[in-house]
Design an enzyme around this catalytic site. Structure first.
Site, PDB file in Angstrom:
ATOM      1  N   SER A  37       1.242  -1.080   0.383  1.00 56.09           N
ATOM      2  CA  SER A  37      -0.101   0.223  -0.209  1.00 56.09           C
ATOM      3  C   SER A  37       1.068   1.012  -0.477  1.00 56.09           C
ATOM      4  CB  SER A  37      -0.694   0.161   1.361  1.00 56.09           C
ATOM      5  OG  SER A  37      -0.396  -0.437   2.225  1.00 56.09           O
ATOM      6  N   ASP A 327      -3.934   7.726   7.930  1.00 55.89           N
ATOM      7  CA  ASP A 327      -5.055   7.045   8.701  1.00 55.89           C
ATOM      8  C   ASP A 327      -4.181   6.422   9.414  1.00 55.89           C
ATOM      9  OD1 ASP A 327      -4.005   4.635   7.345  1.00 55.89           O
ATOM     10  OD2 ASP A 327      -5.561   4.316   5.926  1.00 55.89           O
ATOM     11  N   HIS A 330      -1.104   5.019   7.317  1.00 59.76           N
ATOM     12  CA  HIS A 330      -0.821   5.288   6.230  1.00 59.76           C
ATOM     13  C   HIS A 330       0.034   6.973   6.295  1.00 59.76           C
ATOM     14  CE1 HIS A 330      -2.257   1.790   4.599  1.00 59.76           C
ATOM     15  NE2 HIS A 330      -1.416   1.156   3.885  1.00 59.76           N
TER      16      HIS A 330
END
Ligand SMILES: *[C@@H]1O[C@H](CO)[C@@H](O)[C@H](O)[C@H]1NC(C)=O
Ligand SMILES: *[C@@H]1O[C@H](CO)[C@@H](O)[C@H](O)[C@H]1NC(C)=O
Length: 353
Positions: A37, A327, A330
């Protein structure tokens, strides 16, 4: 080569030289991305998994406020890197049908959020394992040959910058969260197991023609808000255990880089780690213009990511640029820009010429 030298002679100041290298050289025609990610531009939108972010408030600061599947409020580090190399300001996801080979010829991301070096990590949330990303890369090379012709395609692959960025999930989503690997390997043995997979992967990329490769390190994993939230004993500070694992693993990847540069003729492999810069940002947020480093912008900022971030998004912060983390797992677009800038200067600059 002679032509390039002549053009360079025209550039007098250092700044001009840098500009000229980008313009005259065009040395890196494409950015080709593998990983998790940290660098997924939206591939997971097109596979069956819950590891997604193609909904609000993700992407609220992206062009058009579009939730692309990037795990941030805006662009990710590889987008900034592409821009710094004079290519386009974002790297599109390979599985996104709104793009085709004409776009991918200057950059493509095969990355898949929640994946790891270890096949068992990608199994946790049914995402694309690293070997699958390589299969897509082979298919991409075929399409590139059709599109550009064999010679030009081969040349493009040789000159393109291949970026590898993953590993965090192997530890946080797998080794320290699932029963399997921890009963098989000590943390150090597991790091060796992962480094061996990285080594094989680089060998395969090399076999497919890649010569410019960036092997990414893992971030200070213990400083991710999700980990800090659970650090009750430590007053919600960074978890030193996970930061130490990150340092140990990065050291192994760094040594691997040295070894492979000797073994593979013509390869230019660099180790590019976000560890130091991100730790510095987390420890001294005000120096970088941030106000909050311990909690994330989205929702309560303590544990939400993916769909949980979506559901509780009403509580999200107003201005993500004041936050280091978007978040609980991240970084924000602003942090991504800082990391990318640091990596370009300290590790990737050699590929500019
Ligand atoms: C790629 O998509 C664009 C539209 O975004 C279209 O104009 C172009 O013809 C397509 N190219 C190929 C090679 O399919
Ligand atoms: C991961 O799975 C692929 C496909 O089954 C396999 O080829 C590869 O050897 C596996 N990797 C490891 C390290 O077990």
């Amino acid at each position: 080569m002679e032509g390039l030298r002549k053009k360079l002679l025209l550039c007098t100041t250092l700044l001009l030289q840098l500009l000229c290298l980008v313009v005259a050289g065009g040395k890196v025609p494409a950015i080709i991305v593998f990983g998790d990610s940290s660098v997924d531009a939206g591939n997971n939108n097109f596979i069956e998994t819950v590891a997604r972010s193609n909904f609000q408030p993700y992407g609220r600061d992206f062009q058009g406020g579009k939730p692309t599947g990037r795990f941030s409020n805006g662009r990710i580090a590889t987008d900034f890197i592409s821009e710094a190399f004079g290519i386009k300001p974002y790297v599109p996801a390979y599985l996104d049908p709104s793009y085709n080979i004409s776009h991918f010829a200057t950059g493509v991301a095969f990355a898949s959020a929640a994946t790891g070096y270890d096949n068992a990590t990608s199994d946790v949330l049914s995402v694309m394992p690293l070997w699958k990303q390589l299969e897509y890369y082979k298919a991409y090379q075929k399409k590139l040959s059709t599109y550009l012709g064999e010679k030009k395609a081969h040349d493009t692959i040789t000159k393109s910058l291949h970026i590898i960025s993953l590993g965090t999930n192997d530890f946080l989503e797998n080794y320290y969260a699932m029963p399997g690997r921890a009963s098989q390997y000590t943390p150090s043995e597991y790091q060796n197991f992962l480094a061996k997979i990285a080594e094989n992967f680089i060998h395969k990329l090399y076999g497919l023609g890649a010569r410019k490769i960036s092997l990414g390190g893992v971030p200070p994993m213990g400083c991710l808000p999700l980990e800090r939230t659970t650090n009750f004993a430590g007053g919600n500070d960074c978890m030193s255990r996970y930061n130490n694992i990150a340092l140990e693993f990065n050291d192994k990847l760094n040594k691997l880089t040295t070894k492979l540069n000797k073994e593979l003729p013509g390869v230019r492999l660099v180790f590019s780690s976000p560890y130091d810069i991100l730790l510095n940002v987390v420890k001294k947020p005000a120096q970088y213009g941030f106000q909050v480093a311990s909690m994330a912008c989205c929702a309560t900022g303590m544990f939400e990511m993916g769909y949980a971030c979506s559901r509780a998004s009403l509580f999200s912060c107003m201005d993500a640029s004041k936050y280091v983390f978007w978040d609980s797992f991240h970084t924000t677009e602003k942090t991504n820009g800082i990391i990318a800038n640091y990596l370009v200067k300290n590790a990737l600059a050699q590929f500019l010429h």
